[in-house]
Scaffold this motif. Structure first.
Motif, mmCIF file in Angstrom:
data_model
loop_
_atom_site.group_PDB
_atom_site.id
_atom_site.type_symbol
_atom_site.label_atom_id
_atom_site.label_comp_id
_atom_site.label_asym_id
_atom_site.label_seq_id
_atom_site.Cartn_x
_atom_site.Cartn_y
_atom_site.Cartn_z
ATOM 1 N N ASP A 73 0.895 -1.316 -0.022
ATOM 2 C CA ASP A 73 0.023 -0.058 -0.155
ATOM 3 C C ASP A 73 0.856 1.173 -0.110
ATOM 4 O OD1 ASP A 73 -1.899 -1.977 0.428
ATOM 5 O OD2 ASP A 73 -3.231 -0.807 1.856
ATOM 6 N N LEU A 74 1.850 1.439 0.785
ATOM 7 C CA LEU A 74 2.893 2.414 0.853
ATOM 8 C C LEU A 74 3.541 2.578 -0.535
ATOM 9 C CD1 LEU A 74 4.940 1.651 4.012
ATOM 10 C CD2 LEU A 74 3.098 3.469 3.630
ATOM 11 N N GLU A 75 3.767 1.550 -1.278
ATOM 12 C CA GLU A 75 4.117 1.728 -2.666
ATOM 13 C C GLU A 75 3.253 2.219 -3.615
ATOM 14 O OE1 GLU A 75 6.978 -0.423 -5.800
ATOM 15 O OE2 GLU A 75 6.589 -1.565 -4.042
ATOM 16 N N SER A 76 2.174 1.658 -3.695
ATOM 17 C CA SER A 76 1.186 2.141 -4.584
ATOM 18 C C SER A 76 0.617 3.667 -4.398
ATOM 19 C CB SER A 76 -0.061 1.194 -4.756
ATOM 20 O OG SER A 76 -0.599 1.002 -3.411
ATOM 21 N N LEU A 77 0.583 3.800 -2.921
ATOM 22 C CA LEU A 77 -0.098 5.211 -2.818
ATOM 23 C C LEU A 77 0.907 6.375 -2.893
ATOM 24 C CD1 LEU A 77 -1.981 4.466 0.447
ATOM 25 C CD2 LEU A 77 -2.968 5.596 -1.513
ATOM 26 N N TYR A 78 2.249 6.095 -2.410
ATOM 27 C CA TYR A 78 3.295 7.041 -2.246
ATOM 28 C C TYR A 78 4.696 6.964 -3.169
ATOM 29 C CZ TYR A 78 0.472 7.780 1.964
ATOM 30 O OH TYR A 78 -0.630 7.720 2.941
ATOM 31 N N GLY A 79 4.488 5.808 -3.614
ATOM 32 C CA GLY A 79 5.968 5.415 -4.261
ATOM 33 C C GLY A 79 7.080 4.845 -3.421
ATOM 34 N N ILE A 80 6.536 4.719 -1.993
ATOM 35 C CA ILE A 80 7.638 4.371 -1.175
ATOM 36 C C ILE A 80 8.014 2.822 -0.900
ATOM 37 C CG2 ILE A 80 8.108 4.155 1.288
ATOM 38 C CD1 ILE A 80 6.534 6.678 1.685
ATOM 39 N N ARG A 81 9.060 2.433 -1.118
ATOM 40 C CA ARG A 81 9.387 0.960 -1.238
ATOM 41 C C ARG A 81 10.303 0.639 0.153
ATOM 42 N NH1 ARG A 81 12.808 -0.302 -6.523
ATOM 43 N NH2 ARG A 81 12.251 -2.461 -5.854
ATOM 44 N N VAL A 82 9.735 -0.396 0.820
ATOM 45 C CA VAL A 82 10.153 -0.880 2.101
ATOM 46 C C VAL A 82 10.410 -2.469 1.930
ATOM 47 C CG1 VAL A 82 9.765 -1.000 4.444
ATOM 48 C CG2 VAL A 82 8.616 0.976 3.308
ATOM 49 N N THR A 83 11.439 -2.755 2.532
ATOM 50 C CA THR A 83 12.020 -4.025 2.318
ATOM 51 C C THR A 83 13.092 -4.404 3.494
ATOM 52 O OG1 THR A 83 12.962 -5.948 1.046
ATOM 53 C CG2 THR A 83 14.232 -3.693 0.743
ATOM 54 N N GLU A 84 13.191 -5.634 3.920
ATOM 55 C CA GLU A 84 14.174 -6.062 4.767
ATOM 56 C C GLU A 84 15.491 -5.590 4.778
ATOM 57 O OE1 GLU A 84 15.395 -9.609 7.733
ATOM 58 O OE2 GLU A 84 13.847 -10.017 6.221
ATOM 59 N N LEU A 85 16.389 -5.241 5.619
ATOM 60 C CA LEU A 85 17.780 -4.769 5.626
ATOM 61 C C LEU A 85 18.576 -6.032 6.432
ATOM 62 C CD1 LEU A 85 20.090 -2.705 4.590
ATOM 63 C CD2 LEU A 85 19.537 -1.812 6.840
ATOM 64 N N ALA A 86 18.993 -6.754 5.902
ATOM 65 C CA ALA A 86 20.071 -7.591 6.525
ATOM 66 C C ALA A 86 21.106 -6.887 7.444
ATOM 67 C CB ALA A 86 20.778 -8.354 5.378
ATOM 68 N N ILE A 87 21.182 -7.600 8.633
ATOM 69 C CA ILE A 87 22.165 -6.916 9.552
ATOM 70 C C ILE A 87 23.206 -8.084 9.676
ATOM 71 C CG2 ILE A 87 22.232 -6.185 11.845
ATOM 72 C CD1 ILE A 87 20.828 -4.276 10.145
ATOM 73 N N PRO A 176 18.593 -6.523 15.635
ATOM 74 C CA PRO A 176 17.558 -6.404 15.662
ATOM 75 C C PRO A 176 17.003 -6.517 13.812
ATOM 76 C CG PRO A 176 18.947 -4.128 15.454
ATOM 77 C CD PRO A 176 19.654 -5.213 15.428
ATOM 78 N N TYR A 177 15.451 -6.920 14.022
ATOM 79 C CA TYR A 177 14.781 -6.973 12.796
ATOM 80 C C TYR A 177 14.965 -5.560 12.120
ATOM 81 C CZ TYR A 177 11.477 -7.395 9.056
ATOM 82 O OH TYR A 177 10.737 -7.496 7.815
ATOM 83 N N THR A 178 15.262 -5.350 10.949
ATOM 84 C CA THR A 178 15.312 -4.038 10.158
ATOM 85 C C THR A 178 14.670 -3.869 9.051
ATOM 86 O OG1 THR A 178 17.294 -3.793 11.642
ATOM 87 C CG2 THR A 178 16.908 -2.233 9.973
ATOM 88 N N GLU A 179 13.752 -2.843 8.646
ATOM 89 C CA GLU A 179 13.547 -2.564 7.312
ATOM 90 C C GLU A 179 14.357 -1.340 7.008
ATOM 91 O OE1 GLU A 179 8.945 -4.278 7.336
ATOM 92 O OE2 GLU A 179 9.321 -2.553 8.342
ATOM 93 N N PHE A 180 13.983 -0.917 5.739
ATOM 94 C CA PHE A 180 14.564 0.253 5.308
ATOM 95 C C PHE A 180 13.786 0.975 4.069
ATOM 96 C CE2 PHE A 180 16.738 -2.578 2.340
ATOM 97 C CZ PHE A 180 17.323 -1.798 1.253
ATOM 98 N N ALA A 181 13.452 2.102 4.043
ATOM 99 C CA ALA A 181 12.442 2.560 3.321
ATOM 100 C C ALA A 181 13.192 3.497 2.083
ATOM 101 C CB ALA A 181 11.494 3.797 3.979
ATOM 102 N N LYS A 182 12.786 3.335 0.966
ATOM 103 C CA LYS A 182 13.421 4.063 -0.350
ATOM 104 C C LYS A 182 12.468 5.188 -0.912
ATOM 105 C CE LYS A 182 16.151 0.117 -2.022
ATOM 106 N NZ LYS A 182 16.609 -0.692 -3.203
ATOM 107 N N PHE A 183 12.648 6.230 -0.534
ATOM 108 C CA PHE A 183 11.880 7.241 -1.047
ATOM 109 C C PHE A 183 11.749 7.790 -2.542
ATOM 110 C CE2 PHE A 183 12.699 8.401 3.476
ATOM 111 C CZ PHE A 183 11.259 7.939 3.891
ATOM 112 N N PRO A 184 10.787 7.975 -3.386
ATOM 113 C CA PRO A 184 10.871 8.264 -4.714
ATOM 114 C C PRO A 184 11.308 9.559 -4.959
ATOM 115 C CG PRO A 184 8.407 8.713 -3.855
ATOM 116 C CD PRO A 184 9.317 8.155 -2.640
ATOM 117 N N GLU A 185 11.811 9.770 -6.094
ATOM 118 C CA GLU A 185 12.580 11.066 -6.417
ATOM 119 C C GLU A 185 11.583 12.265 -6.587
ATOM 120 O OE1 GLU A 185 15.070 11.040 -9.925
ATOM 121 O OE2 GLU A 185 16.368 9.564 -9.171
#
Length: 323
Positions: A73-87, A176-185
């Motif tokens: 939903d975040l991606e379709s609404l705002y173009g924000i891509r969230v995925t897990e970041l390997a630690i 810790p479990y970690t996600e990171f968000a990539k914001f659209p240009e």
């Protein structure tokens, strides 16, 4: 000066989004949704657009769904891509690298070391919660972070604590479990967000439970209350958070979504029905606290009836509005 995802934000003068206004029925909801409300606020995007997912909340037998915005939903609404970041190395190094690339890291951390939880968890009890780090300085041992309904900073021993530096030597590293968000240009326009929100509302309407989850909870409520009646009063807060607060806060957000979505009041009746649930859950929480203190539970027998009826009314309205 350490890099920051949002360079203009300062915890000392930060103003939270109106969805966290103290005058609301439920000023805070849960750590994950509250965090995203404030992150979208920092991006100058409307968090109300994402709240259609609240329709899918269910009663899970011992608790209500801990509602979280779906990442798609975040991606379709705002173009924000969230995925897990390997630690796989030092947590602080991973976060610093992503912040330097203007990517926001969301980490599950220990609220024992978070000063913003003063009086609830800070230096009282250990608990898992999600924060989003906007700025990190390893040199000064400082972070600025989104958490719950605000934007805060911590430093010194608290910095060491949240990053697991205080464990005995030889302990397993804190990962810790970690996600990171990539914001659209380029951020989306209001027209795009409204169109996507309406499509998502239809999708989440189809995900609503077939049977009234509030009614299912109401049937279990007396037995659950009986089970916690003799436990320390502190357990009440944990129980209420995972039942009445998740229910009430979820549907107050649903009401805000309906009102944002339909400027022509198309969903005003749906908003009113959702607020009935939100108010009834808050009333039930107050009455439960009083009943546990007095050890008198008779008044709880019908306290959830308005919420049960409110959910039925909401489902009926949406069935008529959304084919």
């Amino acid at each position: 000066m350490a890099a920051a995802v949002f360079a203009n934000l300062d915890p000392r003068d930060y103003l939270s989004h109106p969805l966290h206004d103290p005058e609301r029925i439920w000023p805070e909801t849960n750590c994950y949704v509250d965090l995203w409300i404030e992150v979208l606020h920092a991006l100058k995007l409307p968090p109300e657009a994402m709240l259609g997912f609240t329709l899918a909340q269910d009663f899970e037998g011992d608790q209500f769904t801990f509602f979280k915005v779906p990442l798609e939903d975040l991606e379709s609404l705002y173009g924000i891509r969230v995925t897990e970041l390997a630690i796989f190395d030092n947590v602080e190094d991973h976060v610093s690298q992503q912040v330097a690339r203007s990517r926001l890291c969301l980490l599950e951390m220990d609220s024992f070391y978070m000063p913003d939880t003063q009086g609830v968890a800070y230096r009282i009890e250990h608990g898992k919660t999600t924060i989003a780090i906007n700025r990190l300085s390893q040199k000064d041992k400082e972070i600025d972070y989104f958490h719950n309904g605000g934007f805060y900073s911590l430093s010194g021993e608290d910095f060491d604590g949240v990053f697991g530096r205080l464990y005995p030597e030889g302990s397993q590293p804190f990962l810790p479990y970690t996600e990171f968000a990539k914001f659209p240009e380029k951020l989306p326009g209001r027209g795009h967000m409204r169109a996507q929100a309406k499509a998502l509302l239809r999708h989440h309407r189809g995900r609503m439970p077939e049977n009234n989850p509030v009614a299912a909870f109401a049937r279990e409520f007396p037995m659950q209350v009986s089970a916690i009646a003799d436990r320390p009063f502190g357990f009440f807060h944990k129980y209420a958070f995972n039942t009445l607060r998740q229910l009430g806060a979820n549907f107050e957000l649903a009401a805000s979504h309906f009102r944002w979505l339909a400027e022509d009041a198309e969903f005003e009746e749906a908003a009113k029905a959702a607020l009935v649930i939100a108010n009834a859950a808050k009333t039930a929480q107050f009455q439960l606290a009083r009943a546990l203190t007095r050890k008198k539970f008779d008044a709880l027998g019908s306290v959830l009836d308005p919420a049960v009826d409110g959910w039925e009314q909401l489902a009926s309205i949406l069935q008529a509005r959304i084919s």
